[in-house]
Design a protein around this motif. Structure first.
Motif, PDB file in Angstrom:
ATOM      1  N   LEU A  29       0.931  -1.256   0.170  1.00 21.63           N
ATOM      2  CA  LEU A  29       0.192  -0.015  -0.136  1.00 21.63           C
ATOM      3  C   LEU A  29       0.843   1.332  -0.022  1.00 21.63           C
ATOM      4  CD1 LEU A  29      -2.870  -1.068   2.541  1.00 21.63           C
ATOM      5  CD2 LEU A  29      -3.039  -1.398   0.091  1.00 21.63           C
ATOM      6  N   ARG A  30       0.418   2.184  -0.782  1.00 25.88           N
ATOM      7  CA  ARG A  30       0.945   3.570  -0.923  1.00 25.88           C
ATOM      8  C   ARG A  30       0.176   4.715  -0.131  1.00 25.88           C
ATOM      9  NH1 ARG A  30       3.760   5.795  -6.588  1.00 25.88           N
ATOM     10  NH2 ARG A  30       4.238   7.933  -5.816  1.00 25.88           N
ATOM     11  N   ARG A  31       0.619   5.293   0.802  1.00 26.18           N
ATOM     12  CA  ARG A  31      -0.192   6.120   1.503  1.00 26.18           C
ATOM     13  C   ARG A  31       0.391   7.448   1.971  1.00 26.18           C
ATOM     14  NH1 ARG A  31      -2.420   3.924   6.916  1.00 26.18           N
ATOM     15  NH2 ARG A  31      -0.417   3.136   7.427  1.00 26.18           N
ATOM     16  N   PRO A  32      -0.046   8.596   2.068  1.00 26.22           N
ATOM     17  CA  PRO A  32       0.507   9.749   2.510  1.00 26.22           C
ATOM     18  C   PRO A  32       0.896   9.732   4.070  1.00 26.22           C
ATOM     19  CG  PRO A  32      -1.963  10.212   2.176  1.00 26.22           C
ATOM     20  CD  PRO A  32      -1.966   8.795   1.671  1.00 26.22           C
ATOM     21  N   ASP A  33       1.868  10.659   4.149  1.00 30.42           N
ATOM     22  CA  ASP A  33       2.089  10.639   5.619  1.00 30.42           C
ATOM     23  C   ASP A  33       2.813  12.261   5.875  1.00 30.42           C
ATOM     24  OD1 ASP A  33       3.933  10.700   8.102  1.00 30.42           O
ATOM     25  OD2 ASP A  33       3.035   8.587   8.048  1.00 30.42           O
ATOM     26  N   PRO A  34       2.183  12.823   6.741  1.00 26.71           N
ATOM     27  CA  PRO A  34       2.605  14.279   6.979  1.00 26.71           C
ATOM     28  C   PRO A  34       3.925  14.524   7.336  1.00 26.71           C
ATOM     29  CG  PRO A  34       1.097  13.735   8.726  1.00 26.71           C
ATOM     30  CD  PRO A  34       1.175  12.483   7.781  1.00 26.71           C
ATOM     31  N   GLN A  35       4.646  13.444   8.275  1.00 25.20           N
ATOM     32  CA  GLN A  35       6.059  13.733   8.587  1.00 25.20           C
ATOM     33  C   GLN A  35       6.974  13.451   7.458  1.00 25.20           C
ATOM     34  OE1 GLN A  35       6.760  14.359  11.609  1.00 25.20           O
ATOM     35  NE2 GLN A  35       5.075  13.933  12.959  1.00 25.20           N
ATOM     36  N   VAL A  36       6.628  12.702   6.319  1.00 21.71           N
ATOM     37  CA  VAL A  36       7.492  12.619   5.161  1.00 21.71           C
ATOM     38  C   VAL A  36       7.652  14.019   4.308  1.00 21.71           C
ATOM     39  CG1 VAL A  36       8.089  11.398   3.107  1.00 21.71           C
ATOM     40  CG2 VAL A  36       6.857  10.179   5.268  1.00 21.71           C
ATOM     41  N   ILE A  37       8.596  14.787   4.779  1.00 25.07           N
ATOM     42  CA  ILE A  37       8.695  16.135   4.028  1.00 25.07           C
ATOM     43  C   ILE A  37       9.943  16.037   3.250  1.00 25.07           C
ATOM     44  CG2 ILE A  37       7.457  17.376   5.867  1.00 25.07           C
ATOM     45  CD1 ILE A  37       9.949  18.416   6.884  1.00 25.07           C
ATOM     46  N   TRP A  38      10.554  14.903   2.933  1.00 27.48           N
ATOM     47  CA  TRP A  38      11.784  14.838   2.240  1.00 27.48           C
ATOM     48  C   TRP A  38      11.375  13.960   0.864  1.00 27.48           C
ATOM     49  CZ3 TRP A  38      11.104  12.479   7.033  1.00 27.48           C
ATOM     50  CH2 TRP A  38      10.780  11.326   7.103  1.00 27.48           C
ATOM     51  N   PRO A  39      12.107  14.595  -0.195  1.00 30.22           N
ATOM     52  CA  PRO A  39      11.723  14.028  -1.642  1.00 30.22           C
ATOM     53  C   PRO A  39      11.939  12.579  -1.827  1.00 30.22           C
ATOM     54  CG  PRO A  39      14.048  15.117  -1.683  1.00 30.22           C
ATOM     55  CD  PRO A  39      13.397  15.405  -0.246  1.00 30.22           C
ATOM     56  N   LEU A  40      11.215  11.939  -2.905  1.00 26.94           N
ATOM     57  CA  LEU A  40      11.435  10.583  -3.019  1.00 26.94           C
ATOM     58  C   LEU A  40      12.486  10.402  -3.730  1.00 26.94           C
ATOM     59  CD1 LEU A  40      10.060   7.609  -3.319  1.00 26.94           C
ATOM     60  CD2 LEU A  40       8.782   8.378  -4.978  1.00 26.94           C
ATOM     61  N   GLN A  41      13.446   9.332  -3.412  1.00 22.97           N
ATOM     62  CA  GLN A  41      14.812   9.322  -4.269  1.00 22.97           C
ATOM     63  C   GLN A  41      14.629   8.716  -5.351  1.00 22.97           C
ATOM     64  OE1 GLN A  41      17.470  11.116  -2.568  1.00 22.97           O
ATOM     65  NE2 GLN A  41      15.946  11.774  -1.567  1.00 22.97           N
ATOM     66  N   ASP A  42      13.719   7.505  -5.531  1.00 27.19           N
ATOM     67  CA  ASP A  42      13.647   6.831  -6.671  1.00 27.19           C
ATOM     68  C   ASP A  42      12.224   6.376  -6.779  1.00 27.19           C
ATOM     69  OD1 ASP A  42      13.851   5.113  -8.850  1.00 27.19           O
ATOM     70  OD2 ASP A  42      15.277   3.761  -7.767  1.00 27.19           O
ATOM     71  N   GLU A  43      11.516   6.530  -7.555  1.00 26.30           N
ATOM     72  CA  GLU A  43      10.141   5.924  -7.696  1.00 26.30           C
ATOM     73  C   GLU A  43      10.239   4.614  -8.610  1.00 26.30           C
ATOM     74  OE1 GLU A  43       5.538   7.255  -8.607  1.00 26.30           O
ATOM     75  OE2 GLU A  43       6.925   8.382  -9.611  1.00 26.30           O
ATOM     76  N   TYR A  44      10.992   3.718  -7.862  1.00 26.05           N
ATOM     77  CA  TYR A  44      10.907   2.544  -8.605  1.00 26.05           C
ATOM     78  C   TYR A  44       9.547   1.582  -8.615  1.00 26.05           C
ATOM     79  CZ  TYR A  44      11.554   1.361  -3.698  1.00 26.05           C
ATOM     80  OH  TYR A  44      11.361   1.220  -2.557  1.00 26.05           O
ATOM     81  N   ARG A  45      10.045   0.383  -9.037  1.00 23.81           N
ATOM     82  CA  ARG A  45       8.464  -0.362  -9.557  1.00 23.81           C
ATOM     83  C   ARG A  45       7.771  -0.636  -8.523  1.00 23.81           C
ATOM     84  NH1 ARG A  45       7.280  -5.704  -8.907  1.00 23.81           N
ATOM     85  NH2 ARG A  45       9.466  -6.127  -7.813  1.00 23.81           N
ATOM     86  N   LEU A  46       8.061  -0.950  -7.102  1.00 25.02           N
ATOM     87  CA  LEU A  46       7.235  -1.199  -6.251  1.00 25.02           C
ATOM     88  C   LEU A  46       6.263   0.129  -5.812  1.00 25.02           C
ATOM     89  CD1 LEU A  46       8.893  -3.235  -3.507  1.00 25.02           C
ATOM     90  CD2 LEU A  46       7.206  -4.013  -4.789  1.00 25.02           C
ATOM     91  N   TRP A  47       6.803   1.191  -5.984  1.00 26.94           N
ATOM     92  CA  TRP A  47       6.112   2.443  -5.871  1.00 26.94           C
ATOM     93  C   TRP A  47       5.109   2.573  -7.001  1.00 26.94           C
ATOM     94  CZ3 TRP A  47       5.973   5.910  -2.010  1.00 26.94           C
ATOM     95  CH2 TRP A  47       6.976   5.948  -1.112  1.00 26.94           C
ATOM     96  N   ARG A  48       5.339   2.380  -8.071  1.00 24.11           N
ATOM     97  CA  ARG A  48       4.490   2.314  -9.064  1.00 24.11           C
ATOM     98  C   ARG A  48       3.679   1.329  -9.331  1.00 24.11           C
ATOM     99  NH1 ARG A  48       9.635   3.088 -11.805  1.00 24.11           N
ATOM    100  NH2 ARG A  48       9.136   1.122 -12.747  1.00 24.11           N
ATOM    101  N   GLU A  49       3.949   0.164  -8.782  1.00 26.35           N
ATOM    102  CA  GLU A  49       3.066  -0.829  -8.795  1.00 26.35           C
ATOM    103  C   GLU A  49       2.161  -1.331  -7.656  1.00 26.35           C
ATOM    104  OE1 GLU A  49       4.772  -4.090 -10.631  1.00 26.35           O
ATOM    105  OE2 GLU A  49       5.448  -2.758 -12.890  1.00 26.35           O
ATOM    106  N   ALA A  50       2.222  -0.278  -6.612  1.00 23.50           N
ATOM    107  CA  ALA A  50       1.486  -0.651  -5.350  1.00 23.50           C
ATOM    108  C   ALA A  50       0.204  -1.288  -5.583  1.00 23.50           C
ATOM    109  CB  ALA A  50       1.559   0.297  -4.487  1.00 23.50           C
ATOM    110  N   ASP A  51      -0.281  -2.163  -4.784  1.00 19.31           N
ATOM    111  CA  ASP A  51      -1.507  -2.728  -4.871  1.00 19.31           C
ATOM    112  C   ASP A  51      -2.652  -1.924  -4.605  1.00 19.31           C
ATOM    113  OD1 ASP A  51      -0.615  -5.426  -5.538  1.00 19.31           O
ATOM    114  OD2 ASP A  51      -0.096  -5.346  -3.454  1.00 19.31           O
ATOM    115  N   GLY A  52      -2.486  -0.731  -3.822  1.00 24.33           N
ATOM    116  CA  GLY A  52      -3.308   0.175  -3.357  1.00 24.33           C
ATOM    117  C   GLY A  52      -2.514   1.569  -3.311  1.00 24.33           C
ATOM    118  N   HIS A  53      -3.314   2.483  -3.720  1.00 32.25           N
ATOM    119  CA  HIS A  53      -2.468   3.995  -3.671  1.00 32.25           C
ATOM    120  C   HIS A  53      -3.655   4.940  -3.250  1.00 32.25           C
ATOM    121  CE1 HIS A  53      -0.084   7.347  -5.765  1.00 32.25           C
ATOM    122  NE2 HIS A  53      -0.073   7.422  -4.274  1.00 32.25           N
ATOM    123  N   TYR A  54      -3.716   5.487  -1.976  1.00 32.31           N
ATOM    124  CA  TYR A  54      -4.334   6.687  -1.527  1.00 32.31           C
ATOM    125  C   TYR A  54      -4.046   7.794  -1.733  1.00 32.31           C
ATOM    126  CZ  TYR A  54      -7.761   8.728   1.578  1.00 32.31           C
ATOM    127  OH  TYR A  54      -8.530   9.565   2.127  1.00 32.31           O
TER     128      TYR A  54
END
Length: 287
Positions: A29-54
């Protein structure tokens, strides 16, 4: 910092760009989190192919996007405990995995007490702490204002094979329930509370953590037994310091009972980066 680092069925895989990538059992699952204020280093396959994305909406709320049909709910386990997981309309899944840092501690304190222990769990949600305390042998009173999550907690108790344990489930406003317990002369050896930052009662009553928490701790202290075991406060309110929580505990239960006060952040280790994601804080008074 207190780390929930002993999961097998849950994993915080990566973080970045305001989101977290998690494994809940067999599903990603891919979900927002207000504490994560740093950039995404690499949007690799798991990020793009998450089963669920909020996806959070700019106007508030949000919605789930699923790449495949997931079960309505599924089960994950932590040690001897099992829980139903279900993506909800508010991005949550019905479980806060960082709370495992508290479950282990509570189970240990209750087991070492070598006496009957009565626990009051307030704002108890789907019952992670309730199930943990019941597994350690405590008698538990579980209180939450939401009928739906109280039913979910009952199911988690049975799912963990603890349906025969002495657990009482109450759907009620936590503050009003505690006031009634004081009048009834009821006492508990341990109290757990996870109060919201802001809330509104059925009759228009408002709760604001910074205005009401101190008074609530004072009131809750009145239902502690003569030989209390512990009092635990969880908080997810951003900008609220662990030192403030320590001061509140010192000025309330610390003046009535001798014991040790511990406060700090709770965190989840991030597998890919080695970072730690802060996930709230705790305050513990222990005899």
């Amino acid at each position: 910092m207190f780390l929930a680092d002993d999961w097998k069925d849950y994993e915080l895989i990566d973080t970045g760009g305001g989101e977290k990538l998690e494994r809940w059992g067999s599903y990603i699952l891919r979900r927002p989190d207000p504490q994560v204020i740093w950039p995404l280093q690499d949007e690799y396959r798991l990020w793009r192919e998450a089963d669920g994305h909020y996806h959070r909406s700019s106007s508030g709320g949000g919605h789930w996007e699923f790449r495949k049909q997931l079960p309505e709910r599924w089960t994950i386990s932590w040690g001897p405990l099992s829980f139903h997981i279900k993506p909800t309309g508010f991005k949550h899944t019905g479980l806060f995995p960082e709370q495992a840092a508290n479950w282990r501690w509570m189970m240990d304190v209750i087991s070492k007490a070598n006496r009957p222990v009565k626990v009051l769990n307030l704002f108890a949600y789907t019952g992670g702490a309730t199930v943990a305390c019941a597994a350690a042998g405590a008698e538990v009173c579980h209180v939450d204002a939401s009928k739906g999550v109280v039913q979910w907690a009952k199911e988690n108790l049975h799912l963990s094979g603890l349906g025969d344990r002495p657990v009482r489930f109450i759907t009620d406003d936590a503050f009003k329930f505690v006031q009634r317990e004081i009048r009834r002369g009821k006492r508990y050896d341990a109290i757990i509370m996870d109060p919201p930052s802001y809330g509104r009662g059925p009759n228009g009553e408002t709760w604001k953590l910074e205005n009401d928490l101190f008074r609530f701790i004072e009131t809750v202290s009145e239902v502690l037994s003569d030989k209390p075991l512990f009092l635990l406060i969880n908080s997810y309110t951003t900008g609220f310091s662990p030192t403030v929580l320590k001061n509140m505990l010192t000025l309330t239960i610390g003046r009535k009972h001798k014991g040790r006060i511990t406060t700090g952040e709770i965190g989840l280790p991030v597998t890919r980066s080695g970072l730690v994601l802060p996930a709230g804080m705790l305050g513990r008074w222990e005899a």
